[in-house]
Design a protein around this motif. Structure first.
Motif, PDB file in Angstrom:
ATOM      1  N   SER A  65      14.282  71.768 100.742  1.00  0.00           N
ATOM      2  CA  SER A  65      13.642  72.636  99.747  1.00  0.00           C
ATOM      3  C   SER A  65      14.193  72.371  98.349  1.00  0.00           C
ATOM      4  CB  SER A  65      13.851  74.108 100.097  1.00  0.00           C
ATOM      5  OG  SER A  65      13.211  74.414 101.297  1.00  0.00           O
ATOM      6  N   GLU A  66      15.494  72.161  98.256  1.00  0.00           N
ATOM      7  CA  GLU A  66      16.096  71.869  96.954  1.00  0.00           C
ATOM      8  C   GLU A  66      15.590  70.535  96.403  1.00  0.00           C
ATOM      9  OE1 GLU A  66      20.435  74.047  97.190  1.00  0.00           O
ATOM     10  OE2 GLU A  66      20.150  72.183  98.323  1.00  0.00           O
ATOM     11  N   LEU A 115      12.064  67.589  92.561  1.00  0.00           N
ATOM     12  CA  LEU A 115      10.956  66.669  92.293  1.00  0.00           C
ATOM     13  C   LEU A 115       9.828  67.362  91.536  1.00  0.00           C
ATOM     14  CD1 LEU A 115      10.829  64.826  95.735  1.00  0.00           C
ATOM     15  CD2 LEU A 115      11.562  63.856  93.545  1.00  0.00           C
ATOM     16  N   VAL A 116       9.511  68.581  91.915  1.00  0.00           N
ATOM     17  CA  VAL A 116       8.436  69.328  91.251  1.00  0.00           C
ATOM     18  C   VAL A 116       8.831  69.634  89.811  1.00  0.00           C
ATOM     19  CG1 VAL A 116       7.209  71.539  91.208  1.00  0.00           C
ATOM     20  CG2 VAL A 116       7.488  70.276  93.370  1.00  0.00           C
ATOM     21  N   LYS A 167       8.391  66.586  87.688  1.00  0.00           N
ATOM     22  CA  LYS A 167       6.970  66.368  87.389  1.00  0.00           C
ATOM     23  C   LYS A 167       6.483  67.316  86.300  1.00  0.00           C
ATOM     24  CE  LYS A 167       4.543  63.531  89.984  1.00  0.00           C
ATOM     25  NZ  LYS A 167       3.878  62.379  89.446  1.00  0.00           N
ATOM     26  N   ILE A 168       6.908  68.562  86.370  1.00  0.00           N
ATOM     27  CA  ILE A 168       6.502  69.554  85.361  1.00  0.00           C
ATOM     28  C   ILE A 168       7.056  69.166  84.002  1.00  0.00           C
ATOM     29  CG2 ILE A 168       6.826  71.951  84.610  1.00  0.00           C
ATOM     30  CD1 ILE A 168       6.705  72.713  87.618  1.00  0.00           C
ATOM     31  N   ALA A 169       8.310  68.725  83.953  1.00  0.00           N
ATOM     32  CA  ALA A 169       8.932  68.342  82.705  1.00  0.00           C
ATOM     33  C   ALA A 169       8.229  67.128  82.076  1.00  0.00           C
ATOM     34  CB  ALA A 169      10.415  68.037  82.907  1.00  0.00           C
ATOM     35  N   VAL A 170       7.833  66.175  82.897  1.00  0.00           N
ATOM     36  CA  VAL A 170       7.158  64.976  82.399  1.00  0.00           C
ATOM     37  C   VAL A 170       5.785  65.333  81.828  1.00  0.00           C
ATOM     38  CG1 VAL A 170       6.076  62.807  83.142  1.00  0.00           C
ATOM     39  CG2 VAL A 170       8.396  63.346  83.865  1.00  0.00           C
ATOM     40  N   SER A 171       5.085  66.242  82.496  1.00  0.00           N
ATOM     41  CA  SER A 171       3.730  66.582  82.068  1.00  0.00           C
ATOM     42  C   SER A 171       3.700  67.586  80.914  1.00  0.00           C
ATOM     43  CB  SER A 171       2.912  67.132  83.239  1.00  0.00           C
ATOM     44  OG  SER A 171       3.442  68.372  83.651  1.00  0.00           O
ATOM     45  N   ALA A 172       4.824  68.188  80.598  1.00  0.00           N
ATOM     46  CA  ALA A 172       4.857  69.202  79.521  1.00  0.00           C
ATOM     47  C   ALA A 172       4.961  68.591  78.148  1.00  0.00           C
ATOM     48  CB  ALA A 172       6.017  70.161  79.737  1.00  0.00           C
TER      49      ALA A 172
END
Length: 76
Positions: A61-62, A67-68, A71-76
């Motif tokens: 889970s960690e 990873l999520v 991905k959020i940081a890259v797309s922001a």
């Protein structure tokens, strides 16, 4: 703790065989309140995740959360 006699074990077996236990569905449990969602993974992903968890000493889970967040940081 005392052990059951054969008669007590037979009586308990008979009780559970003939009756259906009632489940109290009152207050939702921990996983329900947190919005828990079960997902399934393909075998390759599951194997990779288990290997990564073993090496990094983190839970699957960690690792997924990390990873999520990446991905959020890259797309922001």
């Amino acid at each position: 703790m005392a052990r059951m006699t054969d008669e007590e074990a037979d009586a308990l077996d008979e009780l559970w065989t003939r009756t259906t236990p009632e489940i109290d569905m009152g207050k939702p449990g921990f996983l329900t309140r947190r919005g828990f969602t079960m997902i399934s993974l393909d075998p390759v992903t599951a194997t990779w995740l288990q290997a990564k968890a073993a090496v990094s000493h983190h839970s699957p889970s960690e690792i997924i959360g990390e990873l999520v967040r990446e991905k959020i940081a890259v797309s922001a």
